[in-house]
Enzyme design. Sequence first.
Site, PDB file in Angstrom:
ATOM      1  N   GLY A   9     -17.010  26.144  28.482  1.00  0.00           N
ATOM      2  CA  GLY A   9     -15.681  26.906  28.103  1.00  0.00           C
ATOM      3  C   GLY A   9     -15.866  27.973  28.391  1.00  0.00           C
ATOM      4  N   ARG A  13     -13.976  31.008  22.705  1.00  0.00           N
ATOM      5  CA  ARG A  13     -13.278  29.831  22.587  1.00  0.00           C
ATOM      6  C   ARG A  13     -13.902  28.786  21.678  1.00  0.00           C
ATOM      7  NH1 ARG A  13     -10.584  32.574  26.181  1.00  0.00           N
ATOM      8  NH2 ARG A  13      -8.862  31.500  27.219  1.00  0.00           N
ATOM      9  N   ARG A 215     -20.482  23.936 -12.196  1.00  0.00           N
ATOM     10  CA  ARG A 215     -20.707  22.765 -13.058  1.00  0.00           C
ATOM     11  C   ARG A 215     -19.859  22.540 -14.133  1.00  0.00           C
ATOM     12  NH1 ARG A 215     -27.045  22.714 -14.575  1.00  0.00           N
ATOM     13  NH2 ARG A 215     -26.477  20.696 -15.394  1.00  0.00           N
ATOM     14  N   HIS A 216     -19.880  21.408 -14.670  1.00  0.00           N
ATOM     15  CA  HIS A 216     -18.945  21.441 -15.968  1.00  0.00           C
ATOM     16  C   HIS A 216     -19.631  21.929 -16.863  1.00  0.00           C
ATOM     17  CE1 HIS A 216     -22.169  18.842 -17.019  1.00  0.00           C
ATOM     18  NE2 HIS A 216     -22.271  18.304 -16.164  1.00  0.00           N
ATOM     19  N   ASN A 222     -26.372  17.121 -22.200  1.00  0.00           N
ATOM     20  CA  ASN A 222     -27.028  18.393 -21.840  1.00  0.00           C
ATOM     21  C   ASN A 222     -27.942  18.668 -23.010  1.00  0.00           C
ATOM     22  OD1 ASN A 222     -24.324  19.545 -19.458  1.00  0.00           O
ATOM     23  ND2 ASN A 222     -26.215  18.471 -19.186  1.00  0.00           N
ATOM     24  N   ARG A 263     -16.824  14.826 -18.476  1.00  0.00           N
ATOM     25  CA  ARG A 263     -16.998  16.437 -18.484  1.00  0.00           C
ATOM     26  C   ARG A 263     -16.504  17.367 -17.672  1.00  0.00           C
ATOM     27  NH1 ARG A 263     -21.418  12.937 -17.075  1.00  0.00           N
ATOM     28  NH2 ARG A 263     -22.842  13.743 -15.641  1.00  0.00           N
ATOM     29  N   GLU A 283     -21.968  12.454 -10.709  1.00  0.00           N
ATOM     30  CA  GLU A 283     -23.501  12.817 -10.616  1.00  0.00           C
ATOM     31  C   GLU A 283     -24.569  11.709  -9.965  1.00  0.00           C
ATOM     32  OE1 GLU A 283     -25.452  14.826 -10.005  1.00  0.00           O
ATOM     33  OE2 GLU A 283     -26.150  16.123 -11.767  1.00  0.00           O
ATOM     34  N   HIS A 349     -21.188  18.471 -10.733  1.00  0.00           N
ATOM     35  CA  HIS A 349     -22.659  18.200 -11.267  1.00  0.00           C
ATOM     36  C   HIS A 349     -23.886  18.915 -10.777  1.00  0.00           C
ATOM     37  CE1 HIS A 349     -20.220  15.127 -13.720  1.00  0.00           C
ATOM     38  NE2 HIS A 349     -19.677  15.041 -12.537  1.00  0.00           N
TER      39      HIS A 349
HETATM   40  O1  F6P Z   1     -29.238  17.243 -16.480  1.00  0.00           O
HETATM   41  C1  F6P Z   1     -28.027  17.233 -16.184  1.00  0.00           C
HETATM   42  C2  F6P Z   1     -27.978  16.416 -14.667  1.00  0.00           C
HETATM   43  O2  F6P Z   1     -26.565  16.585 -14.301  1.00  0.00           O
HETATM   44  C3  F6P Z   1     -28.316  15.059 -14.957  1.00  0.00           C
HETATM   45  O3  F6P Z   1     -27.189  14.094 -15.256  1.00  0.00           O
HETATM   46  C4  F6P Z   1     -28.826  14.472 -13.518  1.00  0.00           C
HETATM   47  O4  F6P Z   1     -29.478  13.248 -13.609  1.00  0.00           O
HETATM   48  C5  F6P Z   1     -29.610  15.899 -13.270  1.00  0.00           C
HETATM   49  O5  F6P Z   1     -28.925  16.709 -13.813  1.00  0.00           O
HETATM   50  C6  F6P Z   1     -29.953  16.290 -11.963  1.00  0.00           C
HETATM   51  O6  F6P Z   1     -31.019  17.153 -11.679  1.00  0.00           O
HETATM   52  P1  F6P Z   1     -32.393  16.432 -11.520  1.00  0.00           P
HETATM   53  O7  F6P Z   1     -32.337  15.949 -10.209  1.00  0.00           O
HETATM   54  O8  F6P Z   1     -33.224  17.790 -11.413  1.00  0.00           O
HETATM   55  O9  F6P Z   1     -32.684  15.673 -12.569  1.00  0.00           O
END
Ligand code: F6P
Length: 403
Positions: A9, A13, A215-216, A222, A263, A283, A349
């Site tokens: 090209g 481009r 993240r949530h 948690n 979440r 997740e 997540h």
């Molecule tokens: O702890 C929170 C989270 O979102 C878990 O649900 C998930 O398994 C984890 O983190 C992933 O992180 P790692 O792979 O470091 O355990």
Amino acid sequence: MSLVLIMVGLPARGKTYTARRIARHLDWLGHRSKVFNVGNYRRQQSGADVPHHFFSPNNEAGLKARHQAANSALGDMLTWLKQGGEVAVFDATNSTLARRNWLLEQLQKHRIDTAFIESICEDESIIDANITQSKLTSPDYVHASKEEALTDFKARIAHYLSSYEPLTDGPTPWIKIIDAGRKVILHRISGPILIKVAHLVTQLNLMPTTIWLTRHGQSIYNTQNRVGGDSNLSPNGRFYANSLSDFMQDVDVEEVWTSTLTRTIQTASRLGRPIQRWKILDEIQAGLCDGLTYEEISQQYPMVFEGRSTDKLRYRYPQGESYEDVIRRVEPIILALEHRSTPVLVVAHQAILRVIYGYFMNKSKEEVPRLSIPLHTVIRLNPSTYGCSELRFSLPPHLEMTP
Ligand code: F6P
């Protein structure tokens, strides 16, 4: 099996951007890939500061120097392929039949598969944006004013145009990308890698948009250090949903993407923007360990704990996923984000955001499982042709709480 993708090209481009996106994506999916940019060899051998007539097809010395740069790039590329490289992208204009035939001849000697990727652009606004965004700031023009650089670069394009020979049908497979992916034509494309490349180039965006990630808010799980599950937000997490809503008030984001888990949905519920829920943003699946604390995992499934400590990228939870699995699962989201032209906020997540962040920030896959993506932090990514910048905002924890 080795494959070389030969870019074709005129200058400006989007070849370099396309080459880099292809290599990054294939590499991410597990095919060792690398770009060989002939311009870099030319800059090393002949200097960055060459005037436009260096590129004239009537300039014998220029032609010789350019061939030498291409030959050096080819040599390094062949060495890399012999050492286990899988897909090399040969990034240069390769705009004449003579240059392409020479390349094919060299590669056939080594029994390397080839395909061409031609970027054609008739839309002046795309060309101008590309020149302003990437060319005028390139090392070739550090000593020139913006006007001088623009005039010289347009003269350079004219030289290439005077001897340009577009691809025609023949035995070598090719993909033609027209106007930055608005139209794509395929010729003899088959096999998993070329099909993937063809798909990828339909999703290119020469002017990528801002991506917001978070993240949530903190979930009940948690607070207990439990993995997986589908718990509600904790009171702290609800604070965060409020702070996030305040923070995003003046931010230009038209759409919010969440996973299908409670979440993320609760976190995004106060944003007042259209929400799209994606199952593939859920997740990492912890399989047998879902709902356990990290301590319980180490006691009940010491092999899992050990496996994740030694190879967190590849270790797959029994009846669950590894990070490599997540990388493959999340790929459509990455393509969709690359293709977007309006900003989006992704509420997801820890593992999922490590993958998305790692891809855009050019991290190696090995680094991904340990990247830091803290709770209650908004990350802004600004991808561009040559990289991606980031900004992090930790939101204050003490906003008024509403139930
Ligand atoms: O702890 C929170 C989270 O979102 C878990 O649900 C998930 O398994 C984890 O983190 C992933 O992180 P790692 O792979 O470091 O355990």
